[in-house]
Design a protein around this motif. Structure first.
Motif, PDB file in Angstrom:
ATOM      1  N   GLN A 161       0.842  -1.194   0.000  1.00 56.45           N
ATOM      2  CA  GLN A 161       0.000   0.000   0.000  1.00 56.45           C
ATOM      3  C   GLN A 161       0.879   1.245   0.000  1.00 56.45           C
ATOM      4  OE1 GLN A 161      -3.086   0.266   2.919  1.00 56.45           O
ATOM      5  NE2 GLN A 161      -3.644  -1.902   2.770  1.00 56.45           N
ATOM      6  N   LYS A 162       0.361   2.336  -0.550  1.00 55.51           N
ATOM      7  CA  LYS A 162       1.117   3.588  -0.562  1.00 55.51           C
ATOM      8  C   LYS A 162       1.281   4.114   0.862  1.00 55.51           C
ATOM      9  CE  LYS A 162       0.119   5.220  -5.248  1.00 55.51           C
ATOM     10  NZ  LYS A 162      -0.358   6.344  -6.073  1.00 55.51           N
ATOM     11  N   LEU A 163       2.421   4.725   1.071  1.00 54.88           N
ATOM     12  CA  LEU A 163       2.745   5.204   2.413  1.00 54.88           C
ATOM     13  C   LEU A 163       1.752   6.262   2.894  1.00 54.88           C
ATOM     14  CD1 LEU A 163       5.177   4.560   4.359  1.00 54.88           C
ATOM     15  CD2 LEU A 163       6.054   6.811   3.748  1.00 54.88           C
ATOM     16  N   LYS A 164       1.153   7.026   1.980  1.00 55.13           N
ATOM     17  CA  LYS A 164       0.220   8.080   2.375  1.00 55.13           C
ATOM     18  C   LYS A 164      -1.044   7.505   3.010  1.00 55.13           C
ATOM     19  CE  LYS A 164      -1.985   8.560  -2.194  1.00 55.13           C
ATOM     20  NZ  LYS A 164      -2.218   9.517  -3.318  1.00 55.13           N
ATOM     21  N   ASN A 165      -1.282   6.208   2.800  1.00 54.01           N
ATOM     22  CA  ASN A 165      -2.439   5.556   3.411  1.00 54.01           C
ATOM     23  C   ASN A 165      -2.111   4.945   4.767  1.00 54.01           C
ATOM     24  OD1 ASN A 165      -4.080   6.116   1.144  1.00 54.01           O
ATOM     25  ND2 ASN A 165      -3.278   4.315   0.069  1.00 54.01           N
ATOM     26  N   TYR A 166      -0.852   5.030   5.181  1.00 60.12           N
ATOM     27  CA  TYR A 166      -0.454   4.526   6.490  1.00 60.12           C
ATOM     28  C   TYR A 166      -0.867   5.523   7.572  1.00 60.12           C
ATOM     29  CZ  TYR A 166       2.701   0.906   4.594  1.00 60.12           C
ATOM     30  OH  TYR A 166       3.233  -0.189   3.968  1.00 60.12           O
ATOM     31  N   SER A 167      -1.155   5.024   8.748  1.00 65.07           N
ATOM     32  CA  SER A 167      -1.319   5.920   9.897  1.00 65.07           C
ATOM     33  C   SER A 167       0.060   6.435  10.298  1.00 65.07           C
ATOM     34  CB  SER A 167      -1.953   5.172  11.070  1.00 65.07           C
ATOM     35  OG  SER A 167      -1.054   4.205  11.584  1.00 65.07           O
ATOM     36  N   SER A 168       0.076   7.491  11.111  1.00 62.91           N
ATOM     37  CA  SER A 168       1.367   8.043  11.545  1.00 62.91           C
ATOM     38  C   SER A 168       2.158   7.011  12.336  1.00 62.91           C
ATOM     39  CB  SER A 168       1.144   9.303  12.389  1.00 62.91           C
ATOM     40  OG  SER A 168       0.341   9.010  13.515  1.00 62.91           O
ATOM     41  N   GLY A 169       1.452   6.193  13.140  1.00 60.87           N
ATOM     42  CA  GLY A 169       2.138   5.160  13.913  1.00 60.87           C
ATOM     43  C   GLY A 169       2.775   4.106  13.036  1.00 60.87           C
ATOM     44  N   MET A 170       2.089   3.730  11.943  1.00 67.23           N
ATOM     45  CA  MET A 170       2.641   2.742  11.016  1.00 67.23           C
ATOM     46  C   MET A 170       3.884   3.285  10.325  1.00 67.23           C
ATOM     47  SD  MET A 170      -1.006   1.452   9.482  1.00 67.23           S
ATOM     48  CE  MET A 170      -0.334   0.433   8.159  1.00 67.23           C
ATOM     49  N   GLN A 171       3.846   4.555   9.927  1.00 72.01           N
ATOM     50  CA  GLN A 171       5.004   5.173   9.281  1.00 72.01           C
ATOM     51  C   GLN A 171       6.199   5.199  10.227  1.00 72.01           C
ATOM     52  OE1 GLN A 171       4.250   8.887   7.226  1.00 72.01           O
ATOM     53  NE2 GLN A 171       2.125   8.308   6.820  1.00 72.01           N
ATOM     54  N   VAL A 172       5.944   5.535  11.498  1.00 73.28           N
ATOM     55  CA  VAL A 172       7.021   5.589  12.484  1.00 73.28           C
ATOM     56  C   VAL A 172       7.636   4.205  12.667  1.00 73.28           C
ATOM     57  CG1 VAL A 172       7.465   5.839  14.961  1.00 73.28           C
ATOM     58  CG2 VAL A 172       6.223   7.620  13.736  1.00 73.28           C
ATOM     59  N   ARG A 173       6.798   3.187  12.762  1.00 73.17           N
ATOM     60  CA  ARG A 173       7.302   1.824  12.950  1.00 73.17           C
ATOM     61  C   ARG A 173       8.154   1.380  11.772  1.00 73.17           C
ATOM     62  NH1 ARG A 173       1.607  -0.522  14.164  1.00 73.17           N
ATOM     63  NH2 ARG A 173       2.425  -2.341  13.057  1.00 73.17           N
ATOM     64  N   LEU A 174       7.729   1.721  10.562  1.00 80.39           N
ATOM     65  CA  LEU A 174       8.490   1.316   9.389  1.00 80.39           C
ATOM     66  C   LEU A 174       9.832   2.040   9.339  1.00 80.39           C
ATOM     67  CD1 LEU A 174       8.605  -0.341   6.811  1.00 80.39           C
ATOM     68  CD2 LEU A 174       7.512   1.573   5.605  1.00 80.39           C
ATOM     69  N   ALA A 175       9.820   3.351   9.580  1.00 85.24           N
ATOM     70  CA  ALA A 175      11.055   4.131   9.536  1.00 85.24           C
ATOM     71  C   ALA A 175      12.051   3.644  10.593  1.00 85.24           C
ATOM     72  CB  ALA A 175      10.752   5.611   9.742  1.00 85.24           C
ATOM     73  N   PHE A 176      11.539   3.393  11.786  1.00 89.60           N
ATOM     74  CA  PHE A 176      12.406   2.954  12.861  1.00 89.60           C
ATOM     75  C   PHE A 176      12.961   1.560  12.579  1.00 89.60           C
ATOM     76  CE2 PHE A 176      12.924   1.384  17.369  1.00 89.60           C
ATOM     77  CZ  PHE A 176      14.024   2.176  17.637  1.00 89.60           C
ATOM     78  N   SER A 177      12.132   0.694  12.018  1.00 86.95           N
ATOM     79  CA  SER A 177      12.568  -0.670  11.713  1.00 86.95           C
ATOM     80  C   SER A 177      13.658  -0.681  10.656  1.00 86.95           C
ATOM     81  CB  SER A 177      11.378  -1.507  11.249  1.00 86.95           C
ATOM     82  OG  SER A 177      10.386  -1.567  12.256  1.00 86.95           O
ATOM     83  N   VAL A 178      13.546   0.200   9.649  1.00 85.91           N
ATOM     84  CA  VAL A 178      14.594   0.295   8.627  1.00 85.91           C
ATOM     85  C   VAL A 178      15.918   0.667   9.277  1.00 85.91           C
ATOM     86  CG1 VAL A 178      15.407   1.589   6.626  1.00 85.91           C
ATOM     87  CG2 VAL A 178      13.027   0.829   6.730  1.00 85.91           C
ATOM     88  N   ALA A 179      15.864   1.625  10.209  1.00 86.15           N
ATOM     89  CA  ALA A 179      17.102   2.111  10.831  1.00 86.15           C
ATOM     90  C   ALA A 179      17.757   1.041  11.699  1.00 86.15           C
ATOM     91  CB  ALA A 179      16.812   3.350  11.667  1.00 86.15           C
TER      92      ALA A 179
END
Length: 423
Positions: A161-179
Motif C-alpha cells: 500500500q502507498k505510504l500516504k495511506n499509512y497511519s502516523s504510527g505505522m510510518q514511524v514503525r516502518l522508519a524505525f525498523s529500517v534504521a
C-alpha cells in the motif's frame, strides 16, 4: 566552561583494547544568522566600508572531543539547544564542521529524524528500498534485511500500500525498523525511544537489550530520558552550550543532567502592577526557598533548605508558613503541611528546615511555600497572604537504584518538615 571528569580511568579502561570506531577531534560548528539585508549594491558597499557584516555568528559547538569504542552504548545528553542534534548531523556527515574532524570506522546508520527520505506516493516496500539506498546499501543488501524489517514493523499485510495511506504510527514503525534492522556497524539514534505504541516500545526495548550483548555493534543514543541512559548506556557525555561539561559514568552524567534541569534562574519578575514578583505583595515582599542539600539526592538523608521571608505586618502572632510538595512529573500533591513554621515576629528572617526523604520513591519534586493567616469569617480555613512562584519554589530529584520508581510517597503518615534554626 571547565569540564567535570566524573570518573577516573580504571586499569581495566586504560587497557581497553577494543578499536575506536568513532573519534570526534576538536570539532566546532557555527551558523551565520542574518541581522540586516542590504537592499542594493550601494548599501552592501557602505556596510562593508563600515565593517557591518549583516550577520551574527552563533557558535553551536565548541571544541568537542570524545571517542567511542566498538561495542559501546554511548549516551549524549543535554538540554534543548545545547548542540546535540548538530553534533549528530556532523557525525552523520550531514553538516561539515568549521574546525576539527570526525573519523568513522565501519558502516554508520543514522536515524536522526523519523521518516526522512520516505515518499508518501510510493508503497511501503518501495520506501524500504529507497531509504536503504539513501543509507548506502545495495539492493542485494536490502534484499537480505527486508524480511527482518517488515517483521519487526509488523506491517506484512500493508507493504504494497502507498505510504500516504499509512497511519502516523505505522510510518514511524516502518522508519524505525529500517534504521535498527539495517546491517550497520554504528547506529546513531536521536530521540527515538518513544516511537510507536506500548507493544512496539517493548519490542524496541528487547532489541536494545539484545544489541548490548553484541560486541560488534555500537550505538550512539541521544535522549532526554535519563532512565534510558542508566538502563542501556555504558558511557555518556553531557553537553551544555556547545561544550562537553561532564563525561564518564553514565549514572553520574544522568544525575548531572537532572540537576541542570532542576536549577532555576533566580531573577526578579514583576507582576501586572509592576511592584512585586508573582505571589508576593506589600504584606510579604520576600518569600523564597533555597536548597542547601544537592538538588539530586539519594533519599537516605533529609533534604535541607532555607526559607527566606519578610512580613511587614504590625503583628505576626497569627501568621504561619505552610509547605506543599508536588510530584513534578506524575502530578499530584504528595504532602501538605498545616502550620510547619509559625512566624514569631515581623521583619526579614531565614529559617533552616529539613524534609525527611526515606519514605519517598524515585521522582522529581517541587516544594512550594505559602504565608497564611486565620480567616475570622471561615474558621478552620486559613487565608493565603503570599506564595512562592516557580522561581522562588524549590525543585529536587531523588535518584537511588535501591528505591522504587512507583508513584510519589510510600507512606505519608510520619512525614513532617522539621525546623532546626531560625535566624
Amino acid at each position: 566552561m571547565a569540564e567535570i571528569a566524573l570518573t577516573e580511568k580504571t586499569q581495566e579502561e586504560a587497557k581497553d583494547e577494543r578499536p575506536v570506531v568513532l573519534k570526534v577531534d576538536h570539532v566546532a560548528k557555527m551558523f551565520r544568522l542574518p541581522t540586516e539585508q542590504a537592499t542594493g549594491l550601494k548599501m552592501a558597499f557602505l556596510n562593508w566600508t563600515k565593517g557591518i557584516k549583516g550577520y551574527t555568528e552563533q557558535h553551536v559547538l565548541r571544541d568537542i572531543n570524545f571517542e567511542v569504542r566498538q561495542g559501546d552504548f554511548f549516551g549524549i545528553v543535554g538540554r534543548n539547544g545545547s548542540g546535540k542534534s548538530t553534533l549528530l548531523k556532523i557525525i552523520s556527515q550531514i553538516y561539515t564542521p568549521e574546525q576539527g574532524s570526525v573519523t568513522v570506522k565501519g558502516k554508520l546508520v543514522p536515524f536522526i529524524e523519523l521518516g526522512v527520505g520516505f515518499n508518501p506516493e510510493l508503497t511501503g516496500r518501495e520506501n524500504v528500498y529507497l531509504n536503504g539506498a539513501l543509507l548506502g546499501f545495495t539492493r542485494t543488501q536490502i534484499d537480505a534485511m527486508y524480511d527482518d524489517i517488515v517483521e519487526f514493523a509488523e506491517l506484512e499485510d500493508f507493504m504494497d500500500q502507498k505510504l500516504k495511506n499509512y497511519s502516523s504510527g505505522m510510518q514511524v514503525r516502518l522508519a524505525f525498523s529500517v534504521a535498527i534492522k539495517a546491517q550497520g556497524d554504528i547506529l546513531v539514534l536521536d530521540e527515538v525511544l518513544a516511537v510507536g505504541d506500548e507493544a512496539f516500545q517493548r519490542k524496541c526495548d528487547n532489541f536494545f537489550a539484545e544489541i548490548k550483548k553484541d560486541p560488534t555493534k555500537t550505538v550512539i543514543l541521544v535522549t532526554h530520558s535519563m532512565d534510558a541512559v542508566k538502563k542501556y548506556c555504558n558511557k555518556a557525555i553531557l553537553i551544555k552550550d556547545g561544550e562537553i561539561v561532564a563525561r564518564g559514568d553514565k549514572n553520574n552524567v544522568a544525575d548531572m543532567y537532572t540537576e541542570e534541569n532542576l536549577k532555576t534562574q533566580k531573577h526578579e519578575k514583576q507582576n501586572d502592577e509592576g511592584a512585586y514578583e508573582q505571589g508576593l505583595n506589600e504584606a510579604c515582599p520576600i518569600l523564597r526557598i533555597k536548597p542547601i542539600s544537592n538538588v539530586v539526592v539519594n533519599g537516605s538523608t533529609p533534604f535541607e533548605f532555607d526559607l527566606e521571608y519578610q512580613s511587614n505586618a504590625k503583628s505576626a502572632k497569627n501568621l504561619f508558613i505552610t509547605f506543599t510538595l508536588f510530584d513534578s512529573k506524575r502530578g499530584g500533591i504528595i504532602y501538605d503541611s498545616a502550620d510547619a513554621l509559625k512566624i514569631v515576629e515581623p521583619g526579614h528572617h531565614t529559617a533552616h528546615l529539613q524534609l525527611p526523604l526515606n519514605l519517598f520513591t524515585n521522582g522529581d519534586f517541587k516544594l512550594q511555600a505559602a504565608m497564611m493567616t486565620p480567616d475570622p469569617d471561615r474558621p478552620g480555613h486559613p487565608k493565603q497572604i503570599a506564595y512562592t512562584n516557580e522561581d522562588n519554589s524549590c525543585f529536587f530529584a531523588i535518584r537511588e537504584s535501591g528505591h522504587r520508581n512507583g508513584y510519589g510517597l510510600i507512606n505519608s503518615e510520619s512525614l513532617s518538615i522539621t525546623k532546626r534554626v531560625i535566624a
